[in-house]
Design an enzyme around this catalytic site. Structure first.
Site, PDB file in Angstrom:
ATOM      1  N   MET A   1      42.828  42.274  38.057  1.00 13.77           N
ATOM      2  CA  MET A   1      43.105  43.131  38.922  1.00 13.77           C
ATOM      3  C   MET A   1      43.343  42.380  40.352  1.00 13.77           C
ATOM      4  SD  MET A   1      43.105  45.884  37.143  1.00 13.77           S
ATOM      5  CE  MET A   1      43.302  46.986  38.448  1.00 13.77           C
TER       6      MET A   1
ATOM      7  N   GLU B   1      32.612  44.001  37.519  1.00 14.40           N
ATOM      8  CA  GLU B   1      32.025  45.325  37.460  1.00 14.40           C
ATOM      9  C   GLU B   1      30.311  45.389  37.354  1.00 14.40           C
ATOM     10  OE1 GLU B   1      33.488  47.766  38.472  1.00 14.40           O
ATOM     11  OE2 GLU B   1      32.890  49.566  37.247  1.00 14.40           O
TER      12      GLU B   1
ATOM     13  N   HIS C   1      40.957  52.583  43.640  1.00  9.82           N
ATOM     14  CA  HIS C   1      40.936  52.343  42.250  1.00  9.82           C
ATOM     15  C   HIS C   1      42.384  52.105  41.664  1.00  9.82           C
ATOM     16  CE1 HIS C   1      39.792  53.612  37.806  1.00  9.82           C
ATOM     17  NE2 HIS C   1      39.869  52.287  38.023  1.00  9.82           N
TER      18      HIS C   1
ATOM     19  N   ASN D   1      38.977  58.441  34.715  1.00 12.76           N
ATOM     20  CA  ASN D   1      38.021  57.690  33.513  1.00 12.76           C
ATOM     21  C   ASN D   1      36.929  58.714  33.029  1.00 12.76           C
ATOM     22  OD1 ASN D   1      39.349  55.371  33.452  1.00 12.76           O
ATOM     23  ND2 ASN D   1      38.132  54.078  34.573  1.00 12.76           N
TER      24      ASN D   1
HETATM   25  P1  NAD Z   1      38.256  39.689  36.052  1.00 11.44           P
HETATM   26  O1  NAD Z   1      37.027  39.434  35.338  1.00 11.44           O
HETATM   27  O2  NAD Z   1      39.659  39.297  35.538  1.00 11.44           O
HETATM   28  O3  NAD Z   1      38.023  38.871  37.529  1.00 11.44           O
HETATM   29  C1  NAD Z   1      36.940  38.949  38.417  1.00 11.44           C
HETATM   30  C2  NAD Z   1      37.187  37.877  39.335  1.00 11.44           C
HETATM   31  O4  NAD Z   1      36.146  37.977  40.176  1.00 11.44           O
HETATM   32  C3  NAD Z   1      37.106  36.400  38.580  1.00 11.44           C
HETATM   33  O5  NAD Z   1      38.270  35.495  39.166  1.00 11.44           O
HETATM   34  C4  NAD Z   1      35.834  35.814  39.320  1.00 11.44           C
HETATM   35  O6  NAD Z   1      36.123  34.547  39.544  1.00 11.44           O
HETATM   36  C5  NAD Z   1      35.695  36.613  40.603  1.00 11.44           C
HETATM   37  N1  NAD Z   1      34.320  36.737  41.247  1.00 11.44           N
HETATM   38  C6  NAD Z   1      33.307  36.623  40.497  1.00 11.44           C
HETATM   39  N2  NAD Z   1      32.200  36.901  41.489  1.00 11.44           N
HETATM   40  C7  NAD Z   1      32.634  36.576  42.661  1.00 11.44           C
HETATM   41  C8  NAD Z   1      32.162  36.529  43.737  1.00 11.44           C
HETATM   42  N3  NAD Z   1      30.799  36.377  43.987  1.00 11.44           N
HETATM   43  N4  NAD Z   1      32.855  36.161  44.934  1.00 11.44           N
HETATM   44  C9  NAD Z   1      34.217  36.248  44.789  1.00 11.44           C
HETATM   45  N5  NAD Z   1      34.915  36.262  43.529  1.00 11.44           N
HETATM   46  C10 NAD Z   1      34.173  36.583  42.611  1.00 11.44           C
HETATM   47  O7  NAD Z   1      38.059  41.244  36.292  1.00 11.44           O
HETATM   48  P2  NAD Z   1      39.159  42.441  36.565  1.00 11.44           P
HETATM   49  O8  NAD Z   1      39.510  43.079  35.324  1.00 11.44           O
HETATM   50  O9  NAD Z   1      40.157  42.009  37.504  1.00 11.44           O
HETATM   51  O10 NAD Z   1      38.521  43.555  37.249  1.00 11.44           O
HETATM   52  C11 NAD Z   1      37.669  43.513  38.656  1.00 11.44           C
HETATM   53  C12 NAD Z   1      37.359  44.845  39.034  1.00 11.44           C
HETATM   54  O11 NAD Z   1      38.409  45.846  38.744  1.00 11.44           O
HETATM   55  C13 NAD Z   1      36.038  45.275  38.209  1.00 11.44           C
HETATM   56  O12 NAD Z   1      35.308  46.112  39.131  1.00 11.44           O
HETATM   57  C14 NAD Z   1      36.661  46.378  37.308  1.00 11.44           C
HETATM   58  O13 NAD Z   1      35.805  47.289  36.709  1.00 11.44           O
HETATM   59  C15 NAD Z   1      38.007  47.181  38.010  1.00 11.44           C
HETATM   60  N6  NAD Z   1      39.035  47.471  37.382  1.00 11.44           N
HETATM   61  C16 NAD Z   1      39.473  46.812  36.221  1.00 11.44           C
HETATM   62  C17 NAD Z   1      40.631  47.210  35.377  1.00 11.44           C
HETATM   63  C18 NAD Z   1      41.109  46.617  34.243  1.00 11.44           C
HETATM   64  O14 NAD Z   1      41.921  47.063  33.331  1.00 11.44           O
HETATM   65  N7  NAD Z   1      40.755  45.227  34.099  1.00 11.44           N
HETATM   66  C19 NAD Z   1      41.001  48.385  35.929  1.00 11.44           C
HETATM   67  C20 NAD Z   1      40.503  49.136  36.909  1.00 11.44           C
HETATM   68  C21 NAD Z   1      39.456  48.497  37.659  1.00 11.44           C
END
Ligand code: NAD
Length: 412
Positions: free
Chosen positions: A18, A96, A144, A194
Site C-alpha cells: 500500500m 494491520e 483508506h 469492507n
Molecule cells: P505490507 O505488509 O505490504 O507492508 C507493511 C510495511 O510496513 C512493511 O514494509 C513493513 O516493513 C512496514 N513496517 C512494519 N512495522 C513498521 C514500523 N514500526 N515502522 C515503519 N514501518 C513498518 O502491508 P500492506 O498490504 O501495504 O498494508 C498496510 C496497511 O494498509 C494495513 O493497515 C492494511 O490493512 C492496509 N490496507 C491494505 C490493503 C491491501 O490490499 N493490501 C488495502 C487497503 C488497506
C-alpha cells in the site's frame, strides 16, 4: 481564508504494497513525499518499484518523461522520524495491528509540527482508538486507499469522533489532487466498503456450504454484472490474509463459514500469488482456471460439517448476495456512517466493481422499489433466520413510499 492545515509536503510510513501505491499517488498530485519504513531495505525496494512503474507509464505514453522525472524527484527515503518534523500530512501504512499503529501515532504526535495531519490507511481498525493516543485527535483520520493504491480510484476518508471539519476539507482536497473518488465514511468496523463486503462474502460462503460451488457463485454474480465474483476476488487479494489474521487473533478459526478458506490455506492455496487458490493459474497468468480439486474440497468440508447439500439456483445466489449488500448498506445509512446513499454507491462503483449501468447497490434497490426489496428480505428472514431482519430504515422508507436516495445525514 487559507486553511491552517493546507498540505504542501507529505510523508508515508510503510513501504509495503500500500505504501508504494500511496507514494506514487501523492507524487503524481505534485506533492513532495518523504518515505520511512523501519526496514530500510523496504524503502530501497519500494523506490526501485515505483521507478519501474513510472518507466512503464512513460513507455505506455500515460505520462511524459518530464512528468516522470518530476515525480521521481519528489520522493525521498528518510531514516528516522526527526526528518518528518515539518511535513503537513503523514499517511501510515504499516501492518494491520492496533498496538503498532498506536505506537507510531504516539511518535508522530511527539515529533511532527502541531498543525500536521496524521492519517492511517487501516482497512478496519478503530480510528478513534488510534486518535486517542495523540494530543491532536481533531487532526487524526483514516485515508483508506484500495489496492493497488495508485490505480484504484476509491479513497474512503474516515472521520473519527473528533476529526475537525477543516481537516476533512483538506483530506478531500488532497483526494481531489490525487484524482481519487473520495467518500467520507464514519468510523465503524470495515467503514462503508469492507463492512458491506463482509455481509456479501458471508452469504457467498454460506451458499458454498449449502450446495453451490465457487465457480457457480462467481459466474452468477459476474452474470449480474459484477467485475469479479467473491472467490475470484479472494484469489486476487490473498485468501491467507484473513486466515493469518484469524490465527494471530486466536479466534474465528472454528467458524463454519471459514472452513473452506482454512482448508485451502492449509494446502498453501493462497490465491494468485501461490498459483492456486479457489482456482488454478498457469505460471505467469492471471486467468482463473476451474479446479475440480476445489469442488471436491468444498464437498468434503460441507460433509464434515454435516450439511445436506442441495441444488442452488443462480437466481438464489444473486438474490442473497445482492440483498445482503443492500441491507447492510441501509444499516450504514441509518447509522450515518455514510452521509447519503449516493456515497455508498460511489464506494461500490469505484472500489468493488459494481456494474456502473445499475448505478450502485443502493440505486439498484431504489429502482426495484423498496416495498419489493422489503418483501424479498422478509422472505429470506422467514427462510434463513434473523440475520435477514430488514434494516429499520428500509421498513420505514418502504412504508412512507420513499427511496434510499431521499436520506440525508441519517434522516429522510
Ligand atoms: P505490507 O505488509 O505490504 O507492508 C507493511 C510495511 O510496513 C512493511 O514494509 C513493513 O516493513 C512496514 N513496517 C512494519 N512495522 C513498521 C514500523 N514500526 N515502522 C515503519 N514501518 C513498518 O502491508 P500492506 O498490504 O501495504 O498494508 C498496510 C496497511 O494498509 C494495513 O493497515 C492494511 O490493512 C492496509 N490496507 C491494505 C490493503 C491491501 O490490499 N493490501 C488495502 C487497503 C488497506
Amino acid at each position: 481564508m487559507s486553511n491552517p492545515f493546507d498540505v504542501q509536503q507529505a510523508a508515508v510510513i510503510g513501504a509495503g504494497t500500500m505504501g508504494r501505491g500511496i507514494v506514487i499517488s501523492l507524487a503524481r498530485a505534485g506533492l513532495p513525499v518523504l518515505w520511512l519504513d523501519n526496514d530500510p531495505q523496504a524503502v530501497q525496494a519500494g523506490l526501485a518499484m515505483i521507478e519501474q512503474t513510472w518507466a512503464q507509464q512513460v513507455a505506455r505514453e500515460r505520462i511524459g518523461q518530464a512528468e516522470a522525472d518530476a515525480c521521481r524527484a519528489r520522493v525521498r527515503g528518510v531514516q528516522g522520524y526527526a526528518e518528518l518534523a515539518e511535513v503537513d500530512l503523514v499517511i501510515e501504512a504499516v501492518y494491520e495491528n492496533l498496538a503498532l499503529k498506536q505506537d507510531i501515532f504516539r511518535t508522530l504526535d511527539a515529533t511532527l509540527k502541531s498543525t500536521a495531519i496524521l492519517a492511517s490507511n487501516t482497512s478496519a481498525l478503530d480510528i478513534d482508538a488510534i486518535a486517542a493516543v495523540t494530543r491532536r485527535p481533531e487532526q487524526v483520520l483514516g485515508l483508506h486507499f484500495f489496492s493497488p493504491a495508485h490505480v484504484m480510484k476509491l479513497l474512503e476518508i474516515i472521520r473519527g469522533e473528533r476529526t475537525s471539519p477543516a481537516v476533512l476539507d483538506v483530506a478531500l482536497d488532497v483526494g481531489r489532487r490525487m484524482g481519487k473518488e473520495a467518500v467520507v465514511a464514519g468510523n465503524c468496523h470495515g467503514f462503508i466498503g469492507n463492512r458491506m463486503l463482509a455481509s456479501y462474502v458471508a452469504e457467498a460462503r454460506k451458499l458454498l456450504l449449502e450446495g453451490a460451488l465457487p465457480r457457480q457463485v462467481d459466474q452468477a454474480l459476474q452474470g449480474f454484472g459484477l467485475a469479479m465474483g467473491p472467490f475470484r476476488m479472494y484469489d486476487v487479494v490473498g485468501i491467507d490474509l484473513e486466515w493469518r489474521a484469524r490465527q494471530l487473533a486466536g479466534q474465528g478459526m472454528d467458524a463454519p463459514l471459514v472452513q473452506v478458506d482454512n482448508a485451502l490455506c492449509a494446502l498453501q492455496r493462497f490465491g494468485q500469488k501461490s498459483g492456486q487458490g479457489y482456482y488454478r493459474y498457469a505460471p505467469g497468468s492471471r486467468e482463473a482456471l476451474h479446479d475440480p480439486e476445489v469442488d471436491a474440497l468444498v464437498l468434503e468440508v460441507s460433509q464434515a460439517l454435516g450439511v445436506r447439500r442441495r441444488e442452488v439456483a443462480d437466481e438464489e445466489i444473486v438474490e442473497r448476495c445482492l440483498l445482503a449488500l443492500v441491507n447492510e448498506g441501509a444499516k450504514i445509512l441509518e447509522e450515518n456512517i455514510a452521509a447519503n446513499s449516493y456515497d455508498i454507491d460511489r464506494v461500490y462503483l469505484n472500489g468493488y466493481g459494481f456494474p456502473a449501468a445499475l448505478g450502485g447497490p443502493m440505486a439498484w434497490a431504489d429502482n426495484q422499489g423498496l416495498g419489493a426489496i422489503l418483501a424479498r428480505l422478509e422472505r429470506l428472514q422467514g427462510l434463513f433466520g434473523e440475520h435477514w431482519r430488514p434494516a429499520s430504515l428500509l421498513v420505514r422508507l418502504a412504508a412512507e413510499g420513499k427511496r434510499l436516495a431521499d436520506v440525508r445525514e441519517g434522516r429522510a
